[in-house]
Design a protein around this motif. Structure first.
Motif, mmCIF file in Angstrom:
data_model
loop_
_atom_site.group_PDB
_atom_site.id
_atom_site.type_symbol
_atom_site.label_atom_id
_atom_site.label_comp_id
_atom_site.label_asym_id
_atom_site.label_seq_id
_atom_site.Cartn_x
_atom_site.Cartn_y
_atom_site.Cartn_z
ATOM 1 N N ALA A 1 -3.280 9.537 8.791
ATOM 2 C CA ALA A 1 -2.733 9.419 10.245
ATOM 3 C C ALA A 1 -2.321 7.832 10.534
ATOM 4 C CB ALA A 1 -4.169 9.658 11.169
ATOM 5 N N HIS A 2 -2.920 6.835 10.121
ATOM 6 C CA HIS A 2 -2.371 5.421 10.080
ATOM 7 C C HIS A 2 -0.901 5.375 9.679
ATOM 8 C CE1 HIS A 2 -2.884 1.198 10.675
ATOM 9 N NE2 HIS A 2 -2.457 1.108 9.552
ATOM 10 N N SER A 3 -0.801 5.866 8.603
ATOM 11 C CA SER A 3 0.652 5.801 7.945
ATOM 12 C C SER A 3 1.668 6.521 8.861
ATOM 13 C CB SER A 3 0.547 6.308 6.569
ATOM 14 O OG SER A 3 -0.244 5.712 5.728
ATOM 15 N N LEU B 1 0.656 -1.267 -0.169
ATOM 16 C CA LEU B 1 0.158 0.009 -0.050
ATOM 17 C C LEU B 1 0.928 1.110 -0.096
ATOM 18 C CD1 LEU B 1 -2.589 -1.245 2.765
ATOM 19 C CD2 LEU B 1 -2.796 -1.493 0.214
ATOM 20 N N GLY B 2 1.978 1.313 0.656
ATOM 21 C CA GLY B 2 2.756 2.450 0.506
ATOM 22 C C GLY B 2 2.038 3.566 1.751
ATOM 23 N N LEU B 3 2.862 4.701 1.809
ATOM 24 C CA LEU B 3 2.518 5.625 2.824
ATOM 25 C C LEU B 3 1.457 6.537 1.856
ATOM 26 C CD1 LEU B 3 4.636 7.617 5.322
ATOM 27 C CD2 LEU B 3 2.726 8.701 3.918
ATOM 28 N N GLN B 4 0.273 6.501 2.590
ATOM 29 C CA GLN B 4 -0.727 7.039 1.590
ATOM 30 C C GLN B 4 -1.259 8.479 2.486
ATOM 31 O OE1 GLN B 4 -3.904 4.728 0.655
ATOM 32 N NE2 GLN B 4 -2.561 3.002 0.051
ATOM 33 N N TYR B 5 -1.701 9.583 1.635
ATOM 34 C CA TYR B 5 -1.890 10.813 2.423
ATOM 35 C C TYR B 5 -3.406 11.412 1.990
ATOM 36 C CZ TYR B 5 0.270 12.526 -1.714
ATOM 37 O OH TYR B 5 0.544 12.981 -3.175
ATOM 38 N N ASP B 6 -4.036 10.552 0.893
ATOM 39 C CA ASP B 6 -5.392 11.225 0.362
ATOM 40 C C ASP B 6 -6.662 11.099 1.361
ATOM 41 O OD1 ASP B 6 -4.943 8.587 0.053
ATOM 42 O OD2 ASP B 6 -6.024 8.441 -1.942
ATOM 43 N N VAL B 7 -6.601 10.239 2.227
ATOM 44 C CA VAL B 7 -7.566 10.099 3.215
ATOM 45 C C VAL B 7 -6.869 10.352 4.635
ATOM 46 C CG1 VAL B 7 -9.327 8.336 4.268
ATOM 47 C CG2 VAL B 7 -8.836 8.308 1.859
ATOM 48 N N PRO B 8 -7.992 11.248 5.439
ATOM 49 C CA PRO B 8 -7.195 11.814 6.824
ATOM 50 C C PRO B 8 -6.930 10.498 7.568
ATOM 51 C CG PRO B 8 -8.953 13.456 6.039
ATOM 52 C CD PRO B 8 -9.014 12.179 4.984
ATOM 53 N N TRP C 1 -4.477 0.970 15.982
ATOM 54 C CA TRP C 1 -5.678 -0.008 16.144
ATOM 55 C C TRP C 1 -6.804 0.934 15.624
ATOM 56 C CZ3 TRP C 1 -10.063 -0.586 19.161
ATOM 57 C CH2 TRP C 1 -10.797 -1.565 18.913
ATOM 58 N N LEU C 2 -7.157 1.925 16.514
ATOM 59 C CA LEU C 2 -8.198 2.972 16.041
ATOM 60 C C LEU C 2 -8.259 3.094 14.598
ATOM 61 C CD1 LEU C 2 -8.148 4.983 19.136
ATOM 62 C CD2 LEU C 2 -9.886 3.244 18.816
ATOM 63 N N THR C 3 -7.061 3.453 13.905
ATOM 64 C CA THR C 3 -7.389 3.890 12.528
ATOM 65 C C THR C 3 -7.292 2.617 11.472
ATOM 66 O OG1 THR C 3 -5.084 4.089 12.357
ATOM 67 C CG2 THR C 3 -6.226 6.166 13.020
ATOM 68 N N SER C 4 -7.221 1.405 12.079
ATOM 69 C CA SER C 4 -7.063 0.288 11.224
ATOM 70 C C SER C 4 -8.048 -0.881 11.829
ATOM 71 C CB SER C 4 -5.887 -0.373 11.231
ATOM 72 O OG SER C 4 -5.489 -0.665 12.220
ATOM 73 N N SER C 5 -7.922 -1.458 12.777
ATOM 74 C CA SER C 5 -8.577 -2.768 13.041
ATOM 75 C C SER C 5 -10.140 -2.062 13.519
ATOM 76 C CB SER C 5 -8.173 -3.383 14.242
ATOM 77 O OG SER C 5 -6.789 -3.956 13.979
ATOM 78 N N PHE C 6 -10.082 -1.079 14.400
ATOM 79 C CA PHE C 6 -11.509 -0.478 14.878
ATOM 80 C C PHE C 6 -12.445 -0.317 13.591
ATOM 81 C CE2 PHE C 6 -14.034 2.761 16.333
ATOM 82 C CZ PHE C 6 -14.874 2.200 17.205
ATOM 83 N N TRP C 7 -11.610 0.533 12.867
ATOM 84 C CA TRP C 7 -12.352 0.905 11.602
ATOM 85 C C TRP C 7 -12.844 -0.129 11.009
ATOM 86 C CZ3 TRP C 7 -11.243 -0.295 6.616
ATOM 87 C CH2 TRP C 7 -11.706 0.603 5.583
#
Length: 182
Positions: A123-125, A112-119, A167-173
């Protein structure tokens, strides 16, 4: 003039320089690699899982739970609980939590790489890069006996906070948006 208990020695702070610089380099290197590398989009080894996202969500959840074990066992080691937890619990829960993050981080960076188009994804990256930088600094500061007393609790607390944010920005989401899947 010699340092007293109330007056920290400058060498105590300089002993933190190498761990903090190394952690900073790891953080920046991961971020640069994540942006410079062309993401493959290829899911890395979701063995036993239906897809990469459930694998990443469950492994991150495992690391998240073990992060709480880390906090409780650290409080015990520092005498803050009044209950003795064997030191091996802290070491092994930390090792296992770290191992659980490796396939997740590898997939995130490689596929996936470091992404910045979705807040949320930005934040997760950034939290992922920060987590590995702080973890590096903590591991390098761990054997040093001349660091200030706050070093390990602060670095451990930052690593814990980063892992909770991850965890909040990935698994919880994932669990609240997609659903609980294996």
């Amino acid at each position: 003039m010699s340092a007293t208990m109330h007056e920290p020695s400058p060498t105590r702070f300089t002993s933190l320089l190498v761990p903090l610089l190394a952690g900073g380099l790891v953080m920046v290197a991961l971020g640069v690699y994540g942006r410079a590398h062309t993401p493959t989009g290829f899911a890395v080894g979701p063995a036993g899982f239906s897809a990469a996202l459930p694998m990443k969500s469950w492994l991150t959840t495992g690391a998240f739970v073990l992060a709480f074990v880390q906090v409780v066992s650290a409080l015990s080691m520092w005498g803050r609980l009044g209950v003795a937890i064997p030191p091996g619990v802290h070491r092994w829960s930390g090792r296992l939590a770290f191992v659980l993050t490796i396939p997740v981080a590898f997939h995130c960076l490689y596929a996936l790489g470091l992404q910045y188009d979705v807040p949320r994804v930005l934040a997760h990256s950034l939290l992922g890069c920060f987590f590995y930088g702080v973890f590096t600094a903590k591991m390098l500061a761990l054997p040093k006996r001349d660091t200030p007393g706050w070093t390990l609790p602060v670095l451990g607390g930052l690593a814990f906070t980063a892992l909770v944010g991850l965890w909040l920005t990935s698994s919880f989401w994932f669990f609240t948006t997609i659903g609980v899947k294996l």
